[in-house]
Design a protein around this motif. Structure first.
Motif, PDB file in Angstrom:
ATOM      1  N   PHE A 262       0.818  -1.209   0.000  1.00 33.98           N
ATOM      2  CA  PHE A 262       0.000   0.000   0.000  1.00 33.98           C
ATOM      3  C   PHE A 262       0.854   1.262   0.000  1.00 33.98           C
ATOM      4  O   PHE A 262       0.420   2.306  -0.490  1.00 33.98           O
ATOM      5  CB  PHE A 262      -0.930   0.006   1.207  1.00 33.98           C
ATOM      6  CG  PHE A 262      -2.054  -0.994   1.109  1.00 33.98           C
ATOM      7  CD1 PHE A 262      -2.437  -1.518  -0.116  1.00 33.98           C
ATOM      8  CD2 PHE A 262      -2.716  -1.434   2.245  1.00 33.98           C
ATOM      9  CE1 PHE A 262      -3.461  -2.441  -0.217  1.00 33.98           C
ATOM     10  CE2 PHE A 262      -3.751  -2.356   2.162  1.00 33.98           C
ATOM     11  CZ  PHE A 262      -4.120  -2.860   0.923  1.00 33.98           C
ATOM     12  N   THR A 263       2.067   1.207   0.570  1.00 34.15           N
ATOM     13  CA  THR A 263       2.933   2.379   0.548  1.00 34.15           C
ATOM     14  C   THR A 263       3.421   2.706  -0.859  1.00 34.15           C
ATOM     15  O   THR A 263       3.832   3.841  -1.117  1.00 34.15           O
ATOM     16  CB  THR A 263       4.143   2.149   1.467  1.00 34.15           C
ATOM     17  OG1 THR A 263       4.867   0.975   1.034  1.00 34.15           O
ATOM     18  CG2 THR A 263       3.695   1.960   2.915  1.00 34.15           C
ATOM     19  N   GLN A 264       3.406   1.725  -1.768  1.00 32.89           N
ATOM     20  CA  GLN A 264       3.846   1.946  -3.137  1.00 32.89           C
ATOM     21  C   GLN A 264       2.690   2.242  -4.088  1.00 32.89           C
ATOM     22  O   GLN A 264       2.902   2.409  -5.285  1.00 32.89           O
ATOM     23  CB  GLN A 264       4.617   0.726  -3.640  1.00 32.89           C
ATOM     24  CG  GLN A 264       5.848   0.398  -2.809  1.00 32.89           C
ATOM     25  CD  GLN A 264       6.568  -0.847  -3.292  1.00 32.89           C
ATOM     26  OE1 GLN A 264       6.137  -1.490  -4.255  1.00 32.89           O
ATOM     27  NE2 GLN A 264       7.654  -1.209  -2.634  1.00 32.89           N
ATOM     28  N   LEU A 265       1.482   2.310  -3.555  1.00 28.77           N
ATOM     29  CA  LEU A 265       0.315   2.572  -4.387  1.00 28.77           C
ATOM     30  C   LEU A 265       0.288   4.042  -4.799  1.00 28.77           C
ATOM     31  O   LEU A 265       0.522   4.936  -3.964  1.00 28.77           O
ATOM     32  CB  LEU A 265      -0.966   2.212  -3.632  1.00 28.77           C
ATOM     33  CG  LEU A 265      -2.287   2.365  -4.399  1.00 28.77           C
ATOM     34  CD1 LEU A 265      -2.340   1.397  -5.567  1.00 28.77           C
ATOM     35  CD2 LEU A 265      -3.468   2.123  -3.475  1.00 28.77           C
ATOM     36  N   ASP A 266      -0.015   4.298  -6.065  1.00 27.07           N
ATOM     37  CA  ASP A 266      -0.096   5.663  -6.573  1.00 27.07           C
ATOM     38  C   ASP A 266      -1.390   6.308  -6.070  1.00 27.07           C
ATOM     39  O   ASP A 266      -2.488   5.947  -6.504  1.00 27.07           O
ATOM     40  CB  ASP A 266      -0.060   5.648  -8.102  1.00 27.07           C
ATOM     41  CG  ASP A 266       0.028   7.052  -8.687  1.00 27.07           C
ATOM     42  OD1 ASP A 266       0.220   8.006  -7.902  1.00 27.07           O
ATOM     43  OD2 ASP A 266      -0.103   7.189  -9.918  1.00 27.07           O
ATOM     44  N   THR A 267      -1.265   7.241  -5.136  1.00 29.20           N
ATOM     45  CA  THR A 267      -2.454   7.873  -4.566  1.00 29.20           C
ATOM     46  C   THR A 267      -3.150   8.795  -5.558  1.00 29.20           C
ATOM     47  O   THR A 267      -4.306   9.175  -5.329  1.00 29.20           O
ATOM     48  CB  THR A 267      -2.065   8.673  -3.315  1.00 29.20           C
ATOM     49  OG1 THR A 267      -1.046   9.631  -3.655  1.00 29.20           O
ATOM     50  CG2 THR A 267      -1.532   7.736  -2.234  1.00 29.20           C
ATOM     51  N   ALA A 268      -2.467   9.149  -6.667  1.00 28.54           N
ATOM     52  CA  ALA A 268      -3.124  10.009  -7.664  1.00 28.54           C
ATOM     53  C   ALA A 268      -4.336   9.317  -8.272  1.00 28.54           C
ATOM     54  O   ALA A 268      -5.338   9.970  -8.603  1.00 28.54           O
ATOM     55  CB  ALA A 268      -2.128  10.396  -8.748  1.00 28.54           C
ATOM     56  N   GLN A 269      -4.270   7.991  -8.427  1.00 26.70           N
ATOM     57  CA  GLN A 269      -5.425   7.264  -8.951  1.00 26.70           C
ATOM     58  C   GLN A 269      -6.609   7.350  -7.993  1.00 26.70           C
ATOM     59  O   GLN A 269      -7.752   7.533  -8.428  1.00 26.70           O
ATOM     60  CB  GLN A 269      -5.050   5.809  -9.187  1.00 26.70           C
ATOM     61  CG  GLN A 269      -3.909   5.606 -10.173  1.00 26.70           C
ATOM     62  CD  GLN A 269      -3.608   4.139 -10.394  1.00 26.70           C
ATOM     63  OE1 GLN A 269      -4.420   3.271 -10.110  1.00 26.70           O
ATOM     64  NE2 GLN A 269      -2.419   3.857 -10.902  1.00 26.70           N
ATOM     65  N   LEU A 270      -6.346   7.248  -6.695  1.00 33.08           N
ATOM     66  CA  LEU A 270      -7.424   7.354  -5.728  1.00 33.08           C
ATOM     67  C   LEU A 270      -8.015   8.758  -5.719  1.00 33.08           C
ATOM     68  O   LEU A 270      -9.245   8.923  -5.618  1.00 33.08           O
ATOM     69  CB  LEU A 270      -6.904   6.983  -4.332  1.00 33.08           C
ATOM     70  CG  LEU A 270      -6.354   5.563  -4.170  1.00 33.08           C
ATOM     71  CD1 LEU A 270      -5.801   5.364  -2.766  1.00 33.08           C
ATOM     72  CD2 LEU A 270      -7.443   4.534  -4.459  1.00 33.08           C
ATOM     73  N   GLU A 271      -7.164   9.776  -5.817  1.00 33.84           N
ATOM     74  CA  GLU A 271      -7.669  11.145  -5.830  1.00 33.84           C
ATOM     75  C   GLU A 271      -8.492  11.417  -7.081  1.00 33.84           C
ATOM     76  O   GLU A 271      -9.534  12.090  -7.012  1.00 33.84           O
ATOM     77  CB  GLU A 271      -6.499  12.113  -5.736  1.00 33.84           C
ATOM     78  CG  GLU A 271      -5.721  12.022  -4.430  1.00 33.84           C
ATOM     79  CD  GLU A 271      -4.476  12.883  -4.423  1.00 33.84           C
ATOM     80  OE1 GLU A 271      -4.202  13.497  -5.485  1.00 33.84           O
ATOM     81  OE2 GLU A 271      -3.789  12.936  -3.396  1.00 33.84           O
ATOM     82  N   ALA A 272      -8.022  10.891  -8.225  1.00 32.52           N
ATOM     83  CA  ALA A 272      -8.787  11.089  -9.455  1.00 32.52           C
ATOM     84  C   ALA A 272     -10.124  10.370  -9.392  1.00 32.52           C
ATOM     85  O   ALA A 272     -11.161  10.905  -9.801  1.00 32.52           O
ATOM     86  CB  ALA A 272      -7.973  10.605 -10.651  1.00 32.52           C
ATOM     87  N   ALA A 273     -10.132   9.149  -8.885  1.00 35.89           N
ATOM     88  CA  ALA A 273     -11.384   8.408  -8.763  1.00 35.89           C
ATOM     89  C   ALA A 273     -12.333   9.089  -7.787  1.00 35.89           C
ATOM     90  O   ALA A 273     -13.548   9.147  -8.012  1.00 35.89           O
ATOM     91  CB  ALA A 273     -11.105   6.980  -8.317  1.00 35.89           C
ATOM     92  N   SER A 274     -11.802   9.640  -6.699  1.00 34.47           N
ATOM     93  CA  SER A 274     -12.658  10.326  -5.736  1.00 34.47           C
ATOM     94  C   SER A 274     -13.243  11.601  -6.320  1.00 34.47           C
ATOM     95  O   SER A 274     -14.401  11.934  -6.066  1.00 34.47           O
ATOM     96  CB  SER A 274     -11.852  10.646  -4.474  1.00 34.47           C
ATOM     97  OG  SER A 274     -12.633  11.353  -3.534  1.00 34.47           O
ATOM     98  N   SER A 275     -12.434  12.321  -7.115  1.00 36.97           N
ATOM     99  CA  SER A 275     -12.943  13.547  -7.727  1.00 36.97           C
ATOM    100  C   SER A 275     -14.021  13.260  -8.764  1.00 36.97           C
ATOM    101  O   SER A 275     -14.877  14.115  -9.034  1.00 36.97           O
ATOM    102  CB  SER A 275     -11.787  14.305  -8.379  1.00 36.97           C
ATOM    103  OG  SER A 275     -11.214  13.539  -9.433  1.00 36.97           O
ATOM    104  N   LEU A 276     -14.001  12.055  -9.337  1.00 30.85           N
ATOM    105  CA  LEU A 276     -15.022  11.673 -10.312  1.00 30.85           C
ATOM    106  C   LEU A 276     -16.255  11.066  -9.664  1.00 30.85           C
ATOM    107  O   LEU A 276     -17.179  10.648 -10.364  1.00 30.85           O
ATOM    108  CB  LEU A 276     -14.441  10.680 -11.320  1.00 30.85           C
ATOM    109  CG  LEU A 276     -13.339  11.235 -12.234  1.00 30.85           C
ATOM    110  CD1 LEU A 276     -12.757  10.141 -13.105  1.00 30.85           C
ATOM    111  CD2 LEU A 276     -13.890  12.366 -13.104  1.00 30.85           C
TER     112      LEU A 276
END
Length: 308
Positions: A201-215
């Motif tokens: 989980f520390t290597q997971l790209d948080t940008a994907q989560l932020e983009a999915a949350s914004s959508l």
């Protein structure tokens, strides 16, 4: 324009050697090249010798003893006798279903707890993550004793029940059953799944989560479509390790005192110590070793693909 004279080297005369590096330069040793190191085989001999003396040779003795019945000679009769016994088949089945059930429980519980620690901000999250590393060093019987203090016949839960209701016995009597062994193994081995998950989980790209949350994606969908695919290699590696450990677990079964729960390690103890059937005990040990080696090979393949 004045042309500059072109100076050319004079050709070598007959009998003279053309200018260039002499044979001394070709045969001179390269600078900076040290003495030859010892062959790798010599460096490998000491650890291989130690491995053979302290590990392979005892395994060889177990395998040889499994082929030597009490009547003398060398025979496969001990294998035939053990495989034909109902106790061995029951122990094999109990070992397999306890290992599979414990692994499944550890995967589900470990994934949920790792999600909370990694993605749900709360005070003390780092301390909990550090405690998981310490928990991995605890012996298995310590967790079993803790469960006995809580859910045992005279444990805290049953004592509280009898104090409140006045009943003679409490309702928690499952620790001496296979379900008690299953609970103890899930409790003890869950951190072995959480550790590689937290590292993944520390290597997971948080940008994907932020983009999915914004959508407008909700948390269950982000877990299912983003987090879970990234966590599958770590889940597979942790699950394989837990499966190997549960297959060889003996302390939890012994300390719970579960009635009618006999695993392969417990059967080895019973045949060797209680029945003095050393060939039969060695046969069961050989089967357990083969299962463990096979599962460990699976664990190594999964870990290599996961980058562990």
């Amino acid at each position: 324009m004045s042309a500059e004279p072109i100076v050319r080297a004079a050709p070598a005369r007959p009998g003279e050697r053309a200018a260039g590096p002499g044979p001394e330069a070709a045969t001179a040793p390269a600078c900076g090249r040290g003495p030859r190191t010892a062959p790798r085989l010599l460096w490998a001999l000491p650890p291989v010798a130690l491995l053979a003396v302290f590990f392979l040779y005892p395994l060889f003795l177990v395998g040889r003893q499994s082929l030597q019945p009490d009547t003398g000679g060398t025979s496969v009769q001990p294998y035939l006798d053990v495989f034909a016994s109902a106790a061995f088949r029951e122990a094999l089945w109990t070992t397999v279903w306890l290992a599979l059930g414990s692994t499944a429980g550890c995967l589900v519980l470990g994934f949920l707890l790792a999600l909370v620690i990694a993605f749900v901000p709360f005070p003390g999250a780092k301390a909990v993550s550090r405690f998981i590393d310490v928990f991995l060093s605890f012996p298995s019987f310590l967790i079993t004793l803790a469960l006995l203090f809580i859910y045992g016949n005279v444990g805290m839960a049953n004592g509280l029940w009898t104090d409140v209701t006045g009943a003679a016995d409490g309702p928690f009597q499952f620790l001496t059953t296979p379900w008690g062994v299953l609970l103890a193994e899930i409790t003890y081995f869950t951190p072995f799944v959480m550790r590689p998950l937290l590292a993944a989980f520390t290597q997971l790209d948080t940008a994907q989560l932020e983009a999915a949350s914004s959508l407008g994606a909700r948390a269950p969908r982000m877990v299912r479509q983003i987090i879970l695919p990234e966590a599958l290699p770590a889940l597979a590696a942790g699950g394989s390790l837990v499966l190997v450990l549960c297959l060889n677990e003996f302390g939890i079964v012994l300390f719970t005192g579960a009635k009618g729960v006999t695993t392969l390690p417990a059967l080895v103890y019973s045949k060797a110590i209680l029945e003095s059937d050393y060939p039969g005990a060695c046969v069961v040990a050989v089967v357990n070793v083969l299962l463990s080696v096979g599962l460990y090979g699976l664990y190594r393949v999964v870990s290599r693909r996961a980058g562990a």
